[in-house]
Each structure stands twice: as structure tokens, then as C-alpha cells.
Design a protein around this motif. Structure first.
Motif, PDB file in Angstrom:
ATOM      1  N   ASP A  16       0.864  -1.185   0.000  1.00  0.00           N
ATOM      2  CA  ASP A  16       0.000   0.000   0.000  1.00  0.00           C
ATOM      3  C   ASP A  16       0.904   1.240   0.000  1.00  0.00           C
ATOM      4  O   ASP A  16       2.099   1.157   0.243  1.00  0.00           O
ATOM      5  N   ASN A  17       0.338   2.363  -0.299  1.00  0.00           N
ATOM      6  CA  ASN A  17       1.067   3.638  -0.248  1.00  0.00           C
ATOM      7  C   ASN A  17       2.341   3.602  -1.099  1.00  0.00           C
ATOM      8  O   ASN A  17       2.400   2.924  -2.119  1.00  0.00           O
ATOM      9  N   TYR A  18       3.365   4.303  -0.645  1.00  0.00           N
ATOM     10  CA  TYR A  18       4.544   4.531  -1.492  1.00  0.00           C
ATOM     11  C   TYR A  18       5.872   4.077  -0.900  1.00  0.00           C
ATOM     12  O   TYR A  18       6.908   4.263  -1.517  1.00  0.00           O
ATOM     13  N   GLY A  19       5.848   3.542   0.294  1.00  0.00           N
ATOM     14  CA  GLY A  19       7.107   3.192   0.953  1.00  0.00           C
ATOM     15  C   GLY A  19       7.840   2.046   0.269  1.00  0.00           C
ATOM     16  O   GLY A  19       9.058   2.085   0.125  1.00  0.00           O
ATOM     17  N   TYR A 196      -0.767   9.909   7.754  1.00  0.00           N
ATOM     18  CA  TYR A 196      -1.997   9.155   7.555  1.00  0.00           C
ATOM     19  C   TYR A 196      -3.127   9.958   8.209  1.00  0.00           C
ATOM     20  O   TYR A 196      -2.863  10.963   8.873  1.00  0.00           O
ATOM     21  N   VAL A 256       4.934  15.651  -5.056  1.00  0.00           N
ATOM     22  CA  VAL A 256       6.076  15.965  -5.927  1.00  0.00           C
ATOM     23  C   VAL A 256       6.898  14.718  -6.216  1.00  0.00           C
ATOM     24  O   VAL A 256       6.755  13.698  -5.533  1.00  0.00           O
ATOM     25  N   GLN A 258      10.113  12.195  -6.254  1.00  0.00           N
ATOM     26  CA  GLN A 258      10.832  11.789  -5.031  1.00  0.00           C
ATOM     27  C   GLN A 258      12.023  12.699  -4.716  1.00  0.00           C
ATOM     28  O   GLN A 258      12.245  13.056  -3.566  1.00  0.00           O
ATOM     29  N   ARG A 274       5.950  10.152   7.568  1.00  0.00           N
ATOM     30  CA  ARG A 274       5.258   8.910   7.933  1.00  0.00           C
ATOM     31  C   ARG A 274       6.027   7.714   7.372  1.00  0.00           C
ATOM     32  O   ARG A 274       7.052   7.873   6.695  1.00  0.00           O
ATOM     33  N   GLU A 276       8.285   4.865   6.236  1.00  0.00           N
ATOM     34  CA  GLU A 276       9.686   4.474   6.397  1.00  0.00           C
ATOM     35  C   GLU A 276      10.624   5.418   5.646  1.00  0.00           C
ATOM     36  O   GLU A 276      11.574   5.959   6.202  1.00  0.00           O
ATOM     37  N   ASP A 277      10.348   5.629   4.363  1.00  0.00           N
ATOM     38  CA  ASP A 277      11.313   6.390   3.560  1.00  0.00           C
ATOM     39  C   ASP A 277      11.285   7.885   3.892  1.00  0.00           C
ATOM     40  O   ASP A 277      12.340   8.502   4.066  1.00  0.00           O
ATOM     41  N   SER A 278      10.094   8.469   3.989  1.00  0.00           N
ATOM     42  CA  SER A 278      10.039   9.909   4.318  1.00  0.00           C
ATOM     43  C   SER A 278      10.594  10.141   5.722  1.00  0.00           C
ATOM     44  O   SER A 278      11.187  11.192   6.003  1.00  0.00           O
TER      45      SER A 278
END
Ligand code: TRH
Length: 380
Positions: A16-19, A196, A256, A258, A274, A276-278
Motif C-alpha cells: 500500500d502507499n509509497y514506501g 496518515y 512531488v 521523489q 510517515r 519508512e522512507d520519508s
């Protein structure tokens, strides 16, 4: 260093999402750019990928992006040769035919599971250990982390230097923000908000609106917008929408690409992030931050939150540590933020200084891409 021809396959299922794609795309690019490796990135959801990298052709079975061979991982898997190094990101299940290809290879590949990021102590003991086997092919655990005996964090070479130059240039920041349609009002606290859904948001926005210092809040399109709309009492917020409520200006930004997201974090005085990556990128920004951790079953995420907080506040004066911990706990419980935000603001200079110190300390570790390459070198 492995030779130029070493081939790596990285598998990513977008849960899910972008991580998931955020981490694997970042890692793939770095392995190509800094280690001269041939990397194939297998992704099952190119639409999620496109949000981070708009050049992605969502219909292409195979394409090249920044030196990475991006392959669509579809249900009807076509046989391919296995690579020298195979990374299953976040315990994703490789296609059965690919596992057979690994086992049939003359030279057995190194197979690793790139795990989730956690500051918990047990990670140190498990990093690098053997996991399951498929036929004679052994899988290994590879854990990112904050301790020198873990796999480290993703950090591109020269990142902190680029960040420093950008933060020292008012003009570069102004131009970047202007491209996003942001006209920073002088003296305003600039905050980015990526989170979130959160029941605590309204109380935080109330506090910012009634503050004596103005705040300019930048909200990239995403899941928190519903809560922002409810607080503003408006519907259907669009990119570019700008609303002022007393001392608080709320502005909706596009999601935007990455690399631009880093610049956004570098511009802001405070970043709510939020996943992991951000979360890692906000640490490299060297600015105070707020983490909305990804919720897991049976609240196991709360152990991860506490483990990180314990490390993060260790070298802060106790009152400042309590203030930022209180803020993070309230945010993650969806509770009222008012008192916690006010005490965080009281310790602002200490928290600013600490964010930079923490960043530099973490940058002393070997970065995750280099640690993976080293793991492979040691293994052969
Ligand atoms: O999107 P996330 O919540 O992702 C994940 C996933 O949910 C995953 O399943 C879960 O395991 C993991 O969290 C912990 O948060 P994350 O990890 O920060 O990923 C967001 C990515 O999107 C990151 O690479 C930064 C990028 N991004 C942009 O490129 N542009 C933007 O405007 C924004 C806001 C983010």
C-alpha cells in the motif's frame, strides 16, 4: 568491489502507499549510480511508481529509468535468468519459476530479504542471519537500522553536502518553493505535513492558528487531506488551494517527484513524515520532525516508535526529550496536540541543534547500499 557485470534483481510488491516502491527505487538508483551494478527492479504496481517518478510508462513491460531496468512484475511470469544477487524487499514472495531459476544457476545467487526499518535491539542480533532455504539456495535477513551492526540507512553519496548548500541558499529555496506556488511569508514557521489520517490534527491546527508566530503549512496531496478539509470546513481541497485561519496558512501542494520531496523537507523548519522512507529523509534534512508510524496489528508499531524515541532523545536534555516524545506519542495516538506542541516549541533551539547532530551521527554509519554491496563481497 564486485565487477561491473554483477547483476542484481530487486523485487517489490506494493502493499500500500509509497514506501515499498520508494525504498526499492531509491536503492536501485544508488546501486547503479554509485556501485556500477546492473540492476533490474521488478515492480507489481507501476501506478504507485509513477507518482514518485512521472517518467514511468505504466504500460511498459520493460523500460529504463536512470540506468535501472524497470520490469513489470505481472501475474503471468515469463522465465528469466536469475541474477547474482536477489533482493526480496519487505519479505515479498518471489515467483516460483524465478526461485527455480535461482536454484538452477551454476553459481548460486546471494538471496536477501530487505526488511523493515526498526530501532529495536533485536534487529542487531538478526541482521545478516540465514533465513529460509529454497532447495540449496539460502536466504539471508538484511535489516536496515540505526546501529553500526545493522544494515544502516539509505543515504546517497554527497547527500548532506547537497542539503547544506541548498539550506544555505535563500535563493535556491525561494526558487524551489516558487515553482510549487509557495510564497513563504517572512517570519512564518514553514511546516510540511505528510501523514496518515489523524484525529489529533484538528487540535494541532487550532494551536497553530492561535499562536503568536505565523505558520505556513504545506500539505502534499494525500491521506491527511480529509482531516484538513474538516478542520477548514471546506470540501474537495485541490492542489494550490490556500486558506488562512488567523496565524495559520494552509496550502495544498502536488505530490512531488521523489527527489523534489527532499528539497521540500530541506526548506521546512519542521517536517511531519510517515512510514519508512520519508521518515529517513526527514532525518537527513537535519530539522526537527514528527513521525507518524505505519500502524501494525496488535500495536507492534508502538514498540518500534518507543525504540526509536529512546535512541533519538538519548543525548537531548531530559525536558526537551520529554517534549518531543510527548508530541510523537500524542500524534500516533490521535490525541490532543496542544500542550505537547507548546512544550516542543519551548525547547525549539535544542531540538533544532539536536536534529543536525543526530543526522551527522547517523551519517557516520555505512549507508545501506554500500552495506549490501559489502555483504555480497564478504559472501563471495
Ligand atoms: O507512503 P508510506 O506510508 O509508505 C509505506 C507503505 O505504507 C508500506 O507498506 C509500509 O510498510 C511503510 O510505509 C512503512 O510512507 P513512506 O515510506 O514515507 O513512503 C513515501 C514515499 O513517497 C517516499 O519515498 C517519499 C515519497 N514522496 C514523494 O515522492 N513525493 C511527495 O510529495 C511525498 C509526500 C512523498
Amino acid at each position: 568491489m564486485p565487477d561491473m557485470k554483477t547483476r542484481w534483481d530487486i523485487f517489490c510488491t506494493v502493499v500500500d502507499n509509497y514506501g515499498d516502491i520508494g525504498v526499492t527505487w531509491r536503492l536501485s538508483r544508488q546501486l547503479v549510480a554509485e556501485h556500477g551494478l546492473a540492476v533490474r527492479l521488478w515492480v507489481d504496481d507501476l501506478r504507485a511508481f509513477e507518482r514518485l517518478c512521472p517518467e514511468i510508462d505504466i504500460h511498459a513491460g520493460q523500460q529504463w529509468q536512470e540506468g535501472v531496468e524497470v520490469c513489470q512484475w505481472s501475474a503471468d511470469w515469463q522465465p528469466v535468468e536469475a541474477a547474482d544477487v536477489v533482493i526480496a524487499a519487505f519479505a515479498c514472495q518471489l515467483p516460483g519459476a524465478y526461485m527455480d531459476a535461482m536454484a538452477q544457476r551454476e553459481k548460486t545467487p546471494l538471496w536477501m530479504n530487505l526488511d523493515y526499518l526498526s530501532a529495536e535491539d533485536w534487529v542487531i542480533g538478526c541482521h545478516g542471519l540465514p533465513s529460509v532455504k529454497y532447495k540449496h539456495v539460502q536466504k539471508h535477513f538484511f535489516f536496515p537500522g540505526f546501529h553500526k551492526d545493522t544494515g544502516g540507512l539509505l543515504r546517497e553519496s554527497g547527500l548532506l553536502e547537497r542539503r547544506r548548500q541548498f539550506q544555505q541558499s535563500a535563493e535556491a529555496q525561494r526558487a524551489f518553493l516558487q515553482d510549487l506556488g509557495v510564497d513563504r511569508s517572512p517570519g512564518a514557521l514553514l511546516i510540511s505535513l505528510f501523514a496518515y489520517e489523524n484525529a489529533g490534527l484538528a487540535s494541532w491546527l487550532d494551536t497553530l492558528a492561535s499562536d503568536s508566530t505565523p505558520t505556513h503549512l504545506l500539505v502534499p496531496q494525500g491521506r491527511i487531506l480529509g482531516d484538513v478539509e474538516r478542520w477548514l470546513n471546506v470540501q474537495d481541497l485541490q492542489v494550490g488551494s490556500l486558506h488562512v485561519r488567523d496565524a495559520l496558512t494552509v496550502q495544498v501542494l502536488p505530490f512531488v517527484r521523489q527527489d523534489q520531496y527532499d528539497h521540500l523537507l530541506w526548506c521546512c523548519d519542521f517536517n511531519a513524515v510517515r512510514g519508512e522512507d520519508s521518515f529517513v529523509r526527514a532525518q537527513w534534512a537535519g530539522r526537527p520532525m514528527l513521525w507518524h508510524i505505519y500502524q501494525q496489528e496488535e500495536d507492534v508499531h508502538l514498540d518500534k516508535l518507543e525504540a526509536f524515541l529512546a535512541l533519538y532523545v538519548k543525548d537531548l536534555p531530559p525536558a526537551a526529550g520529554e517534549a518531543i516524545s510527548g508530541l510523537w506519542r500524542a500524534w500516533n495516538a490521535g490525541e490532543t496536540m496542544t500542550d505537547h506542541w507548546q512544550s516542543t516549541r519551548k525547547h525549539w533551539p535544542q531540538l533544532q541543534k539536536h536534529a543536525e547532530t543526530w543526522c551527522l551521527e547517523q551519517a557516520l554509519q555505512t549507508d545501506l547500499a554500500a552495506a549490501l554491496v559489502q555483504f555480497y563481497v564478504n559472501w563471495i
